[in-house]
Scaffold this motif. Structure first.
Motif, PDB file in Angstrom:
ATOM      1  N   SER A  83       1.353  -1.627   0.210  1.00  0.00           N
ATOM      2  CA  SER A  83      -0.250  -0.326  -0.256  1.00  0.00           C
ATOM      3  C   SER A  83       0.621   1.286  -0.196  1.00  0.00           C
ATOM      4  CB  SER A  83      -1.241  -0.309   0.900  1.00  0.00           C
ATOM      5  OG  SER A  83       0.014   0.079   2.685  1.00  0.00           O
ATOM      6  N   VAL A  84       2.487   1.106   0.299  1.00  0.00           N
ATOM      7  CA  VAL A  84       3.014   2.409   0.400  1.00  0.00           C
ATOM      8  C   VAL A  84       4.313   1.878  -0.028  1.00  0.00           C
ATOM      9  CG1 VAL A  84       2.113   3.087   2.882  1.00  0.00           C
ATOM     10  CG2 VAL A  84       4.349   1.298   2.482  1.00  0.00           C
ATOM     11  N   TYR A 218      10.318   2.953   8.897  1.00  0.00           N
ATOM     12  CA  TYR A 218       9.479   3.306   8.621  1.00  0.00           C
ATOM     13  C   TYR A 218       9.047   4.871   8.656  1.00  0.00           C
ATOM     14  CZ  TYR A 218       4.365   4.978   9.144  1.00  0.00           C
ATOM     15  OH  TYR A 218       3.220   5.651   8.212  1.00  0.00           O
ATOM     16  N   ASP A 220       7.303   8.054   8.732  1.00  0.00           N
ATOM     17  CA  ASP A 220       5.483   8.439   9.208  1.00  0.00           C
ATOM     18  C   ASP A 220       5.518   9.352   7.895  1.00  0.00           C
ATOM     19  OD1 ASP A 220       6.622  11.138  10.047  1.00  0.00           O
ATOM     20  OD2 ASP A 220       6.650  10.701  12.128  1.00  0.00           O
ATOM     21  N   GLU A 221       4.315   9.977   8.012  1.00  0.00           N
ATOM     22  CA  GLU A 221       3.699  11.477   7.703  1.00  0.00           C
ATOM     23  C   GLU A 221       4.078  12.232   7.934  1.00  0.00           C
ATOM     24  OE1 GLU A 221      -0.497  10.668   8.845  1.00  0.00           O
ATOM     25  OE2 GLU A 221      -1.022   9.527   6.638  1.00  0.00           O
ATOM     26  N   THR A 312       8.723   4.625   2.088  1.00  0.00           N
ATOM     27  CA  THR A 312       7.926   4.727   3.307  1.00  0.00           C
ATOM     28  C   THR A 312       8.653   3.513   4.273  1.00  0.00           C
ATOM     29  OG1 THR A 312       6.444   5.277   2.438  1.00  0.00           O
ATOM     30  CG2 THR A 312       5.592   4.734   4.477  1.00  0.00           C
ATOM     31  N   GLU A 358      -1.071   4.499  10.473  1.00  0.00           N
ATOM     32  CA  GLU A 358      -1.726   6.141   9.564  1.00  0.00           C
ATOM     33  C   GLU A 358      -1.778   6.136   8.032  1.00  0.00           C
ATOM     34  OE1 GLU A 358       1.960   8.906  11.687  1.00  0.00           O
ATOM     35  OE2 GLU A 358       1.923   7.978   9.826  1.00  0.00           O
ATOM     36  N   ARG A 359      -1.388   4.829   7.869  1.00  0.00           N
ATOM     37  CA  ARG A 359      -1.187   3.991   6.415  1.00  0.00           C
ATOM     38  C   ARG A 359      -2.205   3.243   5.609  1.00  0.00           C
ATOM     39  NH1 ARG A 359       2.410   8.013   3.724  1.00  0.00           N
ATOM     40  NH2 ARG A 359       4.463   8.089   5.447  1.00  0.00           N
TER      41      ARG A 359
END
Length: 374
Positions: A83-84, A218, A220-221, A312, A358-359
């Motif tokens: 997904s990322v 990872y 993050d946003e 990500t 978050e994702r």
């Protein structure tokens, strides 16, 4: 497209379960049949995915103190990472020549690249030559050895992973390499690097291979990079690579101290059947409490790499040299089986939980059923 990929992964996991059944059937440490059946069904319903990890992670064994609810499994970790996934950045990570070019001069220590080839075009020192004959290849490889301060050269496919196709050579072994592999080398792409002189403590684990840390990050946003997990990978049986998929072993790390945990795992290679070990199967070195040199420096290297190549999620392979950590490579979708087994399951990892929150909101339905992370 992602749904099709997940469906394909589920099919692969079902095949994995079928491959594991003969192993489980003869395992005296397995739980009672109906206990296994109930737990397997519970995970399948919860995860909405074939839980092959129930067998692969040894959760079916009665003498293993593992909490199965914290294990995510390969299908759902794949759902999270795909997904990322960034295809452009994946090209940077996968192509080892491009990877080195981008990180050179950034302060991240890398293995010294001596040259590379694109089939019969061989590059070194800013020059290129056509190599079509075994004698020419032998001369080129000798030049690489002469340029290596360690007298050893590590060759690996420019695109590839899991240690497949890698080999080490020095001046004495070049004739054998050319005799056995000249046709293969001249029809493929390789990068040639100065063999790493690893820290004596890391070499003591298994001298024939460069034994690396797999550090997962990872971003993050907000762009902040977090360390998600780390474990040590070691070669077995004189292998020159430490990859678990090639039959190596691995052990988790106490992240607050940088010391090895008590229990590790050894892989049989491509087939099923992990075993729990507390010492290296060849050297006999006991894992528990062993201090990893430059551990926190290695974490800093992984953070810096994830900042320079802003993926990500990634798994970074870091060697420990005599003077500090050396970044080998990064993988955007890395093998999480070893990471989960080493750290006791990603659902108890607060950084993985942050990634999901978050994702990957669709997976929050599982997260909300779990107790707080440890």
């Amino acid at each position: 497209m992602n749904r099709l990929k997940v469906a394909y992964r589920n099919t692969c996991e079902f095949v994995t379960v079928l491959r594991w059944l003969p192993v489980v059937a003869v395992d005296a440490s397995r739980k009672p049949f109906f206990s296994m059946l109930g737990e397997f069904a519970h995970l399948w319903l919860r995860d909405r995915a074939v839980p092959s990890h129930y067998f692969v992670h040894l959760l079916y064994q009665d003498n293993v103190s593992l909490d199965m609810k914290y294990h995510v499994g390969r299908v759902n970790t794949y759902r999270a990472f795909i997904s990322v996934f960034d295809p452009v950045l994946d090209t940077v990570l996968t192509n080892k020549v491009l990877f080195s070019l981008i990180l050179e001069g950034t302060g991240v220590e890398l293995p010294r690249t001596l040259g590379y080839n694109i089939k019969q075009h061989f590059y070194t020192g800013g020059s290129v030559e056509i190599v079509a004959e075994t004698e020419q290849l032998e001369r080129f490889l000798n030049g690489l050895v002469q340029g290596s301060s360690t007298g050893l050269v590590f060759a690996k496919p420019t695109m590839g992973g899991q240690g497949k196709g890698c080999f080490v050579f020095d001046g004495s072994t070049i004739p054998a390499v050319c005799s056995e592999s000249a046709v293969h080398i001249l029809n493929n792409d390789y990068v040639y690097q100065e063999a790493i002189s690893q820290h004596p403590m890391m070499a003591a684990l298994h001298p024939s291979s460069v034994n690396t840390l797999r550090i997962a990050t990872y971003q993050d946003e907000t762009g902040q990079v977090h360390i998600m997990s780390a474990f040590v990978r070691m070669g077995v049986g004189g292998s020159v690579v430490d990859n678990v998929g090639s039959g190596g072993c691995f052990v988790g790390i106490d992240m607050s101290k940088g010391t090895l945990l008590e229990r590790g795992f050894v892989s049989p290679g491509p087939g099923p059947g992990f075993r729990i070990i507390e010492r290296h199967p060849d050297t006999g070195l006991i894992f528990k409490g062993l201090q990893i040199p430059f551990f926190f420096d290695a974490l800093a290297v992984a953070r810096e790499a994830a900042t320079r190549i802003p993926v990500t999620t990634a798994g970074w392979d870091v060697a420990i040299g005599r003077e500090g950590p050396i970044l080998i490579e990064g993988n955007q979708i890395y093998g999480t089986t070893s990471a989960e087994m080493a750290c006791g399951g990603y659902w108890q990892n607060p950084i993985f939980r942050m990634l999901i929150s978050e994702r990957v909101p669709k997976m929050n339905r599982i997260l909300h059923k779990l107790p707080p992370s440890l």
